[in-house]
Enzyme design. Structure first.
Site, PDB file in Angstrom:
ATOM      1  N   VAL A 138     -72.291 -25.596   0.634  1.00  0.00           N
ATOM      2  CA  VAL A 138     -72.704 -26.657   1.553  1.00  0.00           C
ATOM      3  C   VAL A 138     -74.021 -26.230   2.188  1.00  0.00           C
ATOM      4  CG1 VAL A 138     -72.093 -28.020   3.571  1.00  0.00           C
ATOM      5  CG2 VAL A 138     -70.289 -27.234   2.002  1.00  0.00           C
ATOM      6  N   ALA A 166     -71.515 -21.542   2.334  1.00  0.00           N
ATOM      7  CA  ALA A 166     -72.283 -22.352   3.278  1.00  0.00           C
ATOM      8  C   ALA A 166     -73.628 -21.683   3.505  1.00  0.00           C
ATOM      9  CB  ALA A 166     -71.538 -22.501   4.600  1.00  0.00           C
ATOM     10  N   LYS A 167     -74.676 -22.447   3.292  1.00  0.00           N
ATOM     11  CA  LYS A 167     -76.036 -21.952   3.534  1.00  0.00           C
ATOM     12  C   LYS A 167     -76.506 -22.552   4.854  1.00  0.00           C
ATOM     13  CE  LYS A 167     -80.760 -22.194   1.699  1.00  0.00           C
ATOM     14  NZ  LYS A 167     -81.632 -22.936   0.753  1.00  0.00           N
ATOM     15  N   ILE A 168     -76.630 -21.699   5.858  1.00  0.00           N
ATOM     16  CA  ILE A 168     -76.971 -22.140   7.205  1.00  0.00           C
ATOM     17  C   ILE A 168     -78.431 -21.794   7.468  1.00  0.00           C
ATOM     18  CG2 ILE A 168     -76.377 -22.030   9.634  1.00  0.00           C
ATOM     19  CD1 ILE A 168     -74.132 -23.092   7.778  1.00  0.00           C
TER      20      ILE A 168
END
Length: 305
Positions: A138, A166-168
């Protein structure tokens, strides 16, 4: 993948000829440089790949060629974002069939104002997940106006088991990563940061297990991550701080054009062209970038020499 993907996973830029046609050979040569840089994986067709400038046929040709070129030597993520859940699911299935190890998907949005509420975001990712058997990353990026607060991301990952990464890359990424890692534990084996690794050390401190930078300094960032993992935080911080002026210049002055400028300056590609209306940086900005790079022993500047 036999084990969770961690480490340095750069975005592969799409290389163009001077006439703005896709240079498949040049793009493959960038992948060769990245493989020699010791990266842990690759990401195709992301925003830093100028995916927004490509036709569907070009996307397919690039993904197919590069996946065949890599031939399973390292994991490859293919970005399959689209406003339509149906289209994103079809793109994701096609990527899996070509050999992708993972897909990366942003929440649905269009322009600055067409956003989607939280429950519909979860249903969107459920539809994508139902089409594939590989993990989803995501992507929580500033480009999307559809918000992904921590509470929504936690619900999404709990309700969509295929959403394992998850890539924040939003402001206060470290706090967001820490909240996600604390709440989800082993349900989120792949917390990553992005934004050219400009906040890498705080994000690693917060629990990030990987970073997705551009193709500019992946070899050097790999040294940072490996030192950090070995327990030598002080050395990792020192190496990262040495790169920071260059990374900040990329992030704030050049954007995705920085990697292409240095790839061309280093002789890896023939042209640093982007597609109109996305034009070149100013001559003074280009000089500033090259001067910062020349002051460091970077693989990108010597790999092709």
């Amino acid at each position: 993948m036999d084990a969770p993907l961690t480490g340095v996973v750069p975005v592969v830029p799409t290389i163009f000829h001077d006439d703005q046609t896709v240079d498949l050979g040049g793009t493959a040569r960038v992948v060769d440089y990245l493989m020699d840089a010791g990266v842990d994986g690759l990401c195709l067709l992301a925003n830093y790949s100028e995916q927004f400038s490509l036709t569907d046929a070009e996307r397919d040709a690039i993904a197919r060629m590069l996946l065949e070129h890599v031939a399973g030597r390292i994991p490859v993520i293919v970005t399959t974002s689209h406003f339509s859940a149906r289209v994103a699911a079809a793109r994701s299935r096609a990527a899996q069939d070509m050999g992708a190890a993972m897909v990366m998907v942003m929440p649905p949005f269009f322009g600055a104002t067409l956003t989607v509420p939280g429950p519909a975001v979860i249903e969107y990712f459920k539809q994508v997940a139902d089409a594939i058997d590989i993990p989803i990353m995501v992507q929580d990026a500033p480009l999307s106006p559809t918000p992904l607060p921590v509470s929504l991301l936690i619900d999404l990952i709990r309700q969509v088991p295929r959403a394992q990464y998850a890539k924040i890359e939003v402001p206060q990424a470290a706090d967001k990563l820490h909240s996600l890692v604390s709440a989800l534990g082993s349900s989120l084996p792949g917390p990553f940061d992005g934004e050219e690794s400009v906040t890498l050390i705080p994000d690693l401190d917060a629990g990030a297990r990987g970073t997705m930078p551009s193709s500019m300094v992946p070899a050097e960032l790999g040294q940072v991550v490996r030192r950090y993992r070995s327990g030598d935080r002080a050395s990792a911080v020192s190496a990262w701080e040495d790169l920071l002026p260059l990374i900040h210049f990329e992030n704030r002055q050049c954007g995705l054009r920085a990697q292409k400028i240095l790839l061309a300056e280093g002789g890896i590609i023939a042209s640093d062209r982007t597609r109109a209306p996305f034009g070149p940086v100013s001559p003074r900005t280009r000089r500033g970038l090259i001067d910062l790079a020349a002051a460091r022993e970077l693989l990108i500047m010597r790999w092709a020499r």
